[in-house]
Design a protein around this motif. Structure first.
Motif, short mmCIF file in Angstrom:
data_model
loop_
_atom_site.label_atom_id
_atom_site.label_comp_id
_atom_site.label_asym_id
_atom_site.label_seq_id
_atom_site.Cartn_x
_atom_site.Cartn_y
_atom_site.Cartn_z
N PHE A 287 0.82 -1.22 0.00
CA PHE A 287 0.00 0.00 0.00
C PHE A 287 0.85 1.27 0.00
CE2 PHE A 287 -2.78 -3.15 2.16
CZ PHE A 287 -3.81 -3.15 1.24
N SER A 288 2.14 1.14 -0.22
CA SER A 288 3.01 2.31 -0.22
C SER A 288 2.68 3.22 -1.40
CB SER A 288 4.48 1.88 -0.30
OG SER A 288 4.84 1.12 0.84
N GLY A 289 2.86 4.49 -1.20
CA GLY A 289 2.57 5.46 -2.25
C GLY A 289 1.93 6.69 -1.66
N SER A 290 2.02 7.78 -2.40
CA SER A 290 1.48 9.04 -1.91
C SER A 290 0.01 9.18 -2.27
CB SER A 290 2.27 10.22 -2.49
OG SER A 290 2.18 10.22 -3.90
N VAL A 291 -0.74 9.75 -1.36
CA VAL A 291 -2.14 10.06 -1.60
C VAL A 291 -2.38 11.51 -1.18
CG1 VAL A 291 -3.01 7.71 -1.32
CG2 VAL A 291 -2.80 9.18 0.69
N THR A 292 -3.42 12.08 -1.72
CA THR A 292 -3.79 13.45 -1.36
C THR A 292 -5.18 13.43 -0.74
OG1 THR A 292 -4.66 13.82 -3.59
CG2 THR A 292 -2.40 14.49 -3.18
N PRO A 293 -5.49 14.38 0.13
CA PRO A 293 -6.81 14.38 0.77
C PRO A 293 -7.95 14.42 -0.24
CG PRO A 293 -5.33 15.92 1.86
CD PRO A 293 -4.63 15.47 0.62
N ALA A 294 -9.03 13.77 0.10
CA ALA A 294 -10.21 13.78 -0.76
C ALA A 294 -10.81 15.18 -0.81
CB ALA A 294 -11.25 12.78 -0.25
N LYS A 295 -11.60 15.44 -1.85
CA LYS A 295 -12.24 16.74 -2.02
C LYS A 295 -13.75 16.60 -1.99
CE LYS A 295 -8.53 18.78 -4.80
NZ LYS A 295 -8.20 19.47 -6.07
N GLU B 16 -11.96 6.32 -1.92
CA GLU B 16 -11.56 7.01 -3.14
C GLU B 16 -10.05 7.26 -3.16
OE1 GLU B 16 -13.73 6.99 -5.32
OE2 GLU B 16 -15.39 6.52 -3.97
N MET B 17 -9.45 7.47 -2.00
CA MET B 17 -8.00 7.66 -1.94
C MET B 17 -7.27 6.35 -2.23
SD MET B 17 -8.01 10.21 1.37
CE MET B 17 -6.24 10.27 1.60
N ALA B 18 -7.89 5.23 -1.93
CA ALA B 18 -7.28 3.94 -2.27
C ALA B 18 -7.18 3.79 -3.78
CB ALA B 18 -8.11 2.80 -1.67
N HIS B 19 -8.18 4.29 -4.50
CA HIS B 19 -8.11 4.27 -5.96
C HIS B 19 -6.89 5.05 -6.44
CE1 HIS B 19 -11.73 2.10 -6.66
NE2 HIS B 19 -12.57 3.06 -6.29
N ALA C 277 -8.64 -1.67 1.45
CA ALA C 277 -7.59 -0.72 1.83
C ALA C 277 -8.15 0.40 2.69
CB ALA C 277 -6.93 -0.15 0.58
N ALA C 278 -9.34 0.88 2.35
CA ALA C 278 -9.95 1.97 3.11
C ALA C 278 -10.21 1.56 4.56
CB ALA C 278 -11.25 2.40 2.45
N ILE C 279 -10.72 0.36 4.75
CA ILE C 279 -11.02 -0.13 6.10
C ILE C 279 -9.74 -0.25 6.92
CG2 ILE C 279 -11.80 -2.17 7.37
CD1 ILE C 279 -13.87 -2.54 5.05
N LEU C 280 -8.67 -0.76 6.31
CA LEU C 280 -7.41 -0.90 7.03
C LEU C 280 -6.80 0.46 7.35
CD1 LEU C 280 -5.68 -3.89 5.15
CD2 LEU C 280 -7.37 -3.92 7.01
N ALA C 281 -6.85 1.39 6.39
CA ALA C 281 -6.30 2.72 6.63
C ALA C 281 -7.05 3.41 7.76
CB ALA C 281 -6.35 3.56 5.36
N CYS C 282 -8.38 3.32 7.75
CA CYS C 282 -9.17 3.93 8.82
C CYS C 282 -8.81 3.34 10.17
CB CYS C 282 -10.66 3.75 8.55
SG CYS C 282 -11.30 4.76 7.19
N ALA C 283 -8.56 2.05 10.21
CA ALA C 283 -8.22 1.38 11.47
C ALA C 283 -6.91 1.90 12.05
CB ALA C 283 -8.13 -0.13 11.26
N LEU C 284 -6.02 2.41 11.19
CA LEU C 284 -4.71 2.89 11.64
C LEU C 284 -4.67 4.41 11.82
CD1 LEU C 284 -2.37 0.63 9.46
CD2 LEU C 284 -3.05 0.31 11.84
N SER C 285 -5.80 5.07 11.63
CA SER C 285 -5.83 6.52 11.78
C SER C 285 -5.74 6.93 13.25
CB SER C 285 -7.13 7.07 11.17
OG SER C 285 -7.23 8.46 11.40
#
Length: 397
Positions: free
Chosen positions: A217-225, A267-270, A283-291
Motif C-alpha cells: 500500500f506504499s505510495g502518496s495520496v492526497t486528501p479527498a475533495k 476514493e484515496m485507495a483508488h 484498503a480503506a477499512i485498514l487505513a481507517c483502522a490505523l488513523s
C-alpha cells in the motif's frame, strides 16, 4: 452630393477587382471525411480492456510500478492547487459546453443560417473529443483494473470460509465500533458527526501508516475533495468517485457523516492504483483502522461491520440478529438508522439507472461481479484476519 455607405466614400468607377478564387480549397465534406479516421479513437478505447486484460505482468511491473505513479504525482501536484474538485467543474463545462455547441449548431443548420456540414463538423469534433478522453482515462488510471490481484500481491489465501469465521469477525468489528462510539462527537439528534475537513486531512497519515505495515500500500495520496453538488450524487446512489484524469478523490458530503471518512479513504485507495472496488474497500477499512482520528477509525469500523454483517445475514440471519441485539450500542443504532433513512429517500429510477450503468462499467473493466464486487472485500478481510489477526492486534485505544 456625397453619398456615404458603411462609413466608406464611393470612389469613381474603376475596373472591378477579381473575386478571390476558392478553387484550391477542399470540398467541405471532403474535409469532414479527412477527420473521420479519428473516430477510431472511440472503438480503440472500448477495445483497450480486452487488449490489456491478458498483459497482467506488464501492467504490474511497468505501468503500475513506473508509469502510473509518475503521472499521478504530476496530476496531483497540478490539481492540488485547487481546494475544490477541478474534475467536477471540468465535467460540467464539458457536458454543458458540448450540449450547447451542438444545439446551437443544429438550430442554425435547420434555419439554414449555416450549411449542414458545419453542424456535422461540430458533432464529429465532440465525438473525437470523447474518444480522446476515453483513451486518456485508461492511460492515466484505468489500466490499473488489469493488474495482479491484491490478494496475490499480499499472499492472502482467498478461499471458502466457515460461517463461524465470518461471525467471529463480525463480532470483533461490532465490539470495535462499540468501543469507539463514545470517543466521537454527536449532533443535536445524538447521531454521529465529525469535522469532514479534519477527517480528510487525517487520512494521508493513515495511509502512510498502512504503507509501513503493508508495503503493497506504499505510495502518496492526497486528501479527498468535497463534491460541490453532492446531492446530485445521492440521487444516483453514489457516495464518491475517483477521477484518474485529474487524480482527485471526490466525496459526496451531502450523505450522513457515518461513512464519509470511510468513503474518502475508499476514493484515496483508488489513487494508489487499487482500481477494483473490493480492493479499495479493503484498503480503506485498514487505513481507517490505523488513523489517529477516532472519527475516522469509527467510520471505518462501521463500514467493515456493515459489509460483514450483511454477508453474515445472508448465510445465518439468526446469528447476525443476535450480534445486533447483544453488541450494537444505542449510539450505533441511531447512526445506522439515520444513514438508512437518508438513502431511502433517494431510491428511484435515477439510482437504479446509475447502478445499472456502474454494473456494466465494472464488468467491462475486468470485474465480473459488477457492483457486487464491493461486498467481496469481506473475503479479503477474512483472509487477512486469519493470517495476521489485524483487527485483534489493532484494538481501539
Amino acid at each position: 452630393m456625397i453619398v456615404v455607405m458603411n462609413n466608406r466614400f464611393l470612389h469613381p468607377r474603376t475596373s472591378a477587382a477579381p473575386a478571390p478564387s476558392d478553387a484550391g480549397a477542399p470540398h467541405p465534406y471532403r474535409a469532414l471525411a479527412l477527420r473521420l479516421p479519428f473516430l477510431l479513437l472511440l472503438p480503440l478505447g472500448f477495445f483497450l480492456p480486452r487488449f490489456f486484460a491478458g498483459r497482467v505482468d506488464w501492467i504490474e511491473t511497468v505501468y503500475c510500478a513506473r508509469i502510473y505513479p509518475a503521472m499521478r504525482s504530476v496530476l496531483s501536484a497540478l490539481t492540488g492547487w485547487f481546494s475544490f474538485s477541478l474534475a467536477e467543474w471540468l465535467l460540467y463545462a464539458l457536458v454543458i459546453g458540448a450540449a450547447l455547441l451542438l444545439l446551437a449548431q443544429l438550430v442554425r443548420a435547420v434555419c439554414r443560417r449555416i450549411p449542414l456540414h458545419r453542424f456535422l463538423r461540430a458533432l464529429l469534433s465532440v465525438c473525437i473529443a470523447g474518444g480522446v478522453l476515453l483513451n486518456l482515462f485508461y492511460f492515466t488510471w484505468g489500466l490499473c483494473y488489469f493488474r495482479q490481484p491484491l490478494a496475490s500481491r499480499m499472499e492472502l489465501p482467498i478461499e471458502a470460509r466457515s460461517v463461524d469465521e465470518l461471525a467471529s469477525l463480525t463480532e470483533l468489528l461490532a465490539r470495535r465500533a462499540a468501543a469507539l462510539r463514545p470517543q466521537v462527537s454527536e449532533d443535536a439528534s445524538s447521531v454521529f458527526t465529525t469535522d469532514t475537513d479534519a477527517a480528510f486531512a487525517a487520512l494521508p497519515a493513515a495511509y502512510d501508516a498502512l504503507g509501513q505495515a503493508f508495503p503493497v500500500f506504499s505510495g502518496s495520496v492526497t486528501p479527498a475533495k468535497r463534491v460541490c453538488w453532492s446531492e446530485g450524487l445521492s440521487w444516483l446512489g453514489i457516495a464518491g468517485i475517483y477521477i484518474g484524469l485529474t487524480a482527485e478523490p471526490n466525496v459526496n458530503v451531502h450523505q450522513p457523516p457515518l461513512l464519509i471518512p470511510a468513503g474518502a479513504a475508499h476514493e484515496m485507495a483508488h489513487q494508489l492504483g487499487l482500481a477494483s472496488e473490493n480492493e479499495a474497500e479493503f484498503a480503506a477499512i485498514l487505513a481507517c483502522a490505523l488513523s489517529t482520528d477516532p472519527a475516522v477509525r469509527y467510520s471505518g469500523a462501521m463500514h467493515a461491520l456493515l459489509l460483514c454483517g450483511n454477508a453474515l445475514s445472508r448465510v445465518d440471519a439468526a446469528r447476525y440478529t443476535e450480534i445486533v441485539r447483544s453488541l450494537y450500542t444505542d449510539g450505533m443504532r441511531r447512526d445506522l438508522a439515520d444513514y438508512s433513512a437518508y438513502w431511502d429517500t433517494y431510491e428511484g429510477k435515477a439510482q437504479e439507472t446509475a447502478t445499472t450503468v456502474n454494473d456494466n462499467y465494472l464488468k467491462h473493466n475486468a470485474q465480473p461481479s459488477g457492483v457486487a464486487s464491493y461486498g467481496e472485500s469481506v473475503d479479503l478481510l477474512l483472509a487477512l484476519e486469519a493470517e495476521t489477526a489485524f483487527f485483534a492486534q489493532h484494538a481501539p485505544v
